[in-house]
Design a protein around this motif. Structure first.
Motif, PDB file in Angstrom:
ATOM      1  N   ALA A   1      15.475  -2.682  -6.936  1.00  0.00           N
ATOM      2  CA  ALA A   1      14.065  -2.272  -6.866  1.00  0.00           C
ATOM      3  C   ALA A   1      13.948  -0.789  -7.214  1.00  0.00           C
ATOM      4  CB  ALA A   1      13.521  -2.526  -5.476  1.00  0.00           C
TER       5      ALA A   1
ATOM      6  N   SER B   1       2.593  -2.246 -10.807  1.00  0.00           N
ATOM      7  CA  SER B   1       3.038  -3.005  -9.653  1.00  0.00           C
ATOM      8  C   SER B   1       4.493  -3.440  -9.846  1.00  0.00           C
ATOM      9  CB  SER B   1       2.122  -4.226  -9.519  1.00  0.00           C
ATOM     10  OG  SER B   1       2.512  -4.964  -8.420  1.00  0.00           O
ATOM     11  N   GLY B   2       5.288  -3.271  -8.806  1.00  0.00           N
ATOM     12  CA  GLY B   2       6.669  -3.757  -8.844  1.00  0.00           C
ATOM     13  C   GLY B   2       7.676  -2.770  -9.414  1.00  0.00           C
TER      14      GLY B   2
ATOM     15  N   THR C   1       8.907   0.945  -2.360  1.00  0.00           N
ATOM     16  CA  THR C   1      10.281   0.884  -1.842  1.00  0.00           C
ATOM     17  C   THR C   1      10.837   2.299  -1.658  1.00  0.00           C
ATOM     18  OG1 THR C   1      10.571  -1.221  -2.968  1.00  0.00           O
ATOM     19  CG2 THR C   1      12.568  -0.114  -2.252  1.00  0.00           C
TER      20      THR C   1
ATOM     21  N   GLU D   1      -1.098   4.181  -1.948  1.00  0.00           N
ATOM     22  CA  GLU D   1      -2.359   3.658  -2.496  1.00  0.00           C
ATOM     23  C   GLU D   1      -3.501   3.761  -1.491  1.00  0.00           C
ATOM     24  OE1 GLU D   1      -2.577   1.846  -5.594  1.00  0.00           O
ATOM     25  OE2 GLU D   1      -0.502   1.356  -6.044  1.00  0.00           O
TER      26      GLU D   1
HETATM   27  P1  ATP Z   1       3.230  -2.518  -5.639  1.00  0.00           P
HETATM   28  O1  ATP Z   1       2.227  -1.455  -5.897  1.00  0.00           O
HETATM   29  O2  ATP Z   1       2.826  -3.858  -6.166  1.00  0.00           O
HETATM   30  O3  ATP Z   1       3.704  -2.564  -4.197  1.00  0.00           O
HETATM   31  P2  ATP Z   1       5.610  -1.040  -6.241  1.00  0.00           P
HETATM   32  O4  ATP Z   1       5.792  -0.226  -7.460  1.00  0.00           O
HETATM   33  O5  ATP Z   1       5.297  -0.297  -4.989  1.00  0.00           O
HETATM   34  O6  ATP Z   1       4.507  -2.131  -6.512  1.00  0.00           O
HETATM   35  P3  ATP Z   1       7.754  -2.224  -4.782  1.00  0.00           P
HETATM   36  O7  ATP Z   1       6.851  -2.791  -3.733  1.00  0.00           O
HETATM   37  O8  ATP Z   1       8.558  -1.037  -4.418  1.00  0.00           O
HETATM   38  O9  ATP Z   1       6.917  -1.894  -6.091  1.00  0.00           O
HETATM   39  O10 ATP Z   1       8.711  -3.394  -5.308  1.00  0.00           O
HETATM   40  C1  ATP Z   1       9.736  -3.175  -6.237  1.00  0.00           C
HETATM   41  C2  ATP Z   1      10.509  -4.473  -6.430  1.00  0.00           C
HETATM   42  O11 ATP Z   1      11.215  -4.796  -5.239  1.00  0.00           O
HETATM   43  C3  ATP Z   1       9.637  -5.667  -6.736  1.00  0.00           C
HETATM   44  O12 ATP Z   1      10.297  -6.470  -7.681  1.00  0.00           O
HETATM   45  C4  ATP Z   1       9.508  -6.365  -5.420  1.00  0.00           C
HETATM   46  O13 ATP Z   1       9.318  -7.751  -5.597  1.00  0.00           O
HETATM   47  C5  ATP Z   1      10.842  -6.080  -4.768  1.00  0.00           C
HETATM   48  N1  ATP Z   1      10.737  -6.005  -3.306  1.00  0.00           N
HETATM   49  C6  ATP Z   1      10.039  -5.076  -2.596  1.00  0.00           C
HETATM   50  N2  ATP Z   1      10.186  -5.275  -1.264  1.00  0.00           N
HETATM   51  C7  ATP Z   1      10.980  -6.355  -1.119  1.00  0.00           C
HETATM   52  C8  ATP Z   1      11.526  -7.059   0.012  1.00  0.00           C
HETATM   53  N3  ATP Z   1      11.259  -6.671   1.263  1.00  0.00           N
HETATM   54  N4  ATP Z   1      12.320  -8.128  -0.251  1.00  0.00           N
HETATM   55  C9  ATP Z   1      12.611  -8.506  -1.496  1.00  0.00           C
HETATM   56  N5  ATP Z   1      12.150  -7.891  -2.617  1.00  0.00           N
HETATM   57  C10 ATP Z   1      11.350  -6.835  -2.436  1.00  0.00           C
END
Ligand code: ATP
Length: 370
Positions: A26, A46-47, A52, A173
């Protein structure tokens, strides 16, 4: 001089952070810093790993590799098996969901972190009143949290996050649930409050205009990695590649080849137009030289449209569509198979079907990595 007093040393420092979920990375080995009192934004779709990264800093996820420091304190080190528990990190957080308690008054919500720290009642009252005034909720102390509007609830959440004067503020956000008008107003407010309290802040958003308005520095992320970091103007004017150029603002992007380097950082970019090859003078982004396949990125406001051919090189096109936006005319102009996005002066009164001539300012035409 210690780290806190030296503005060139990051106050929050993230080094080689890796976080995996199963087989997925991630966050894939990212490093960055935030200077004391600074406001840095993680921006990406997103993602891409923004949340994380925040969770790792807050201590809500353990790292697979890397280190996180705040000031002189090592919060986490995977290699050295250091992990400071979240409650000892002294971090304020503001989320998309307001996360304020509905059964408590605004003042009780805001006082909560101070009560947890066993601060005395007179000081609690004084500090709660002070932050409520700061966030514009001066007269709302006794209202129930549920009696507040969305924007006011978010102000209350911010007041609760800053009342204990934490070492660090993390925002995930926080404005996403508000309607557009309020969101635009709150961006400016939130930035003002952050500047007033001077708490080092890391902000997460997928909204590029929010990032441009609020940040001292933007870190553009994709698939767990950092694509580019820099000041808002820098990122907008000098994106390093197609991804960043696409993500921040609107750009015309032509595929082609750098055919000549004319001076350091300057050159000629060749594109195919029907059966012809057209050379366009431009600035060259990092890592590009003669023969490099590249993308020419030109912002719509830097394409000058005229009815008259005039002197000098220009591209002849046909107006496809115009939208009157008051202060400008948003046009689509067909040039061969390429559709230019152009912001023209409304006085020009261009109409669909008309012939138009486009001039590109070489200083504002940037060849970047594909
Ligand atoms: P968003 O704005 O949609 O939250 P983001 O940029 O903050 O997007 P993250 O939430 O950090 O992205 O997610 C990054 C990747 O890690 C994604 O592919 C997500 O599916 C995966 N991921 C995040 N948290 C978990 C978890 N607890 N278990 C498994 N996979 C996770």
């Amino acid at each position: 001089m210690n780290r806190r007093e030296n503005p060139t040393v990051p106050y929050l420092e993230v080094q080689n952070l890796v976080k995996t979920f199963g087989n997925d990375r991630a966050v894939d080995n990212i490093s960055f810093g935030v200077p004391q009192g600074g406001f840095v934004t993680l921006l990406g779709p997103s993602g891409c790993g923004k949340t994380t990264t925040l969770m790792c800093i807050a201590g809500l996820h353990k790292l697979d590799a890397g280190e996180i420091r705040v000031g002189e304190t090592l919060y986490t080190s995977a290699a050295r098996h250091v992990f400071l528990p979240p409650e000892k990190r002294d971090i304020g957080m503001v989320f998309q969901s307001y996360a304020i308690w509905p059964h408590m008054s605004v003042a009780e919500n805001v006082a909560y972190p101070l009560e947890m720290r066993k601060v005395g009642r007179p000081e609690i009252d004084e500090r709660v009143n002070e932050v409520l005034r700061l966030v514009g909720l001066g007269g709302m102390a006794d209202k129930l949290a549920t009696q507040l509007s969305g924007g006011q609830q978010q102000r209350a959440a911010l007041a609760r996050a800053i009342v204990s004067r934490p070492r660090l503020l993390l925002f995930d956000e926080p404005l996403s649930n508000l309607d557009l008008k309020l969101r635009e107003q709150m961006r400016i407010e939130l930035k003002r409050i952050q500047r007033d309290v001077g708490i080092t802040s890391l902000y997460v958003t997928h909204d590029q205009s929010e990032a441009l308005v609020m940040s001292d520095e933007i870190i553009v992320m994709s698939k767990g990695r950092i694509e580019q970091r820099g000041g808002p103007r820098d990122i907008y004017a000098r994106p390093v590649n197609r991804y960043v150029s696409n993500f921040i603002g609107v750009a015309n992007m032509l595929d082609g080849v750098v055919v000549r380097v004319t001076a350091p950082g300057r050159g000629e970019f060749e594109v195919t137009h029907g059966n012809e090859r057209v050379r366009l003078p431009c600035r060259l982004g990092e890592g590009l030289g003669e023969g490099s396949c590249a993308v020419l990125s030109v912002r719509p406001e830097n394409v000058h449209a005229t009815r008259d051919k005039g002197e000098g090189p220009c591209l002849e096109g046909k107006v496809l569509q115009t939208i009157f936006l008051g202060n400008c005319l948003d046009c689509r102009v067909l040039w061969g198979e390429f559709e230019w996005k152009v912001l023209a002066h409304p006085r020009l009164r261009l109409r669909p079907g008309e012939r138009v001539y486009l001039r590109l300012d070489p200083e504002q035409s940037l060849a970047v990595q594909p």
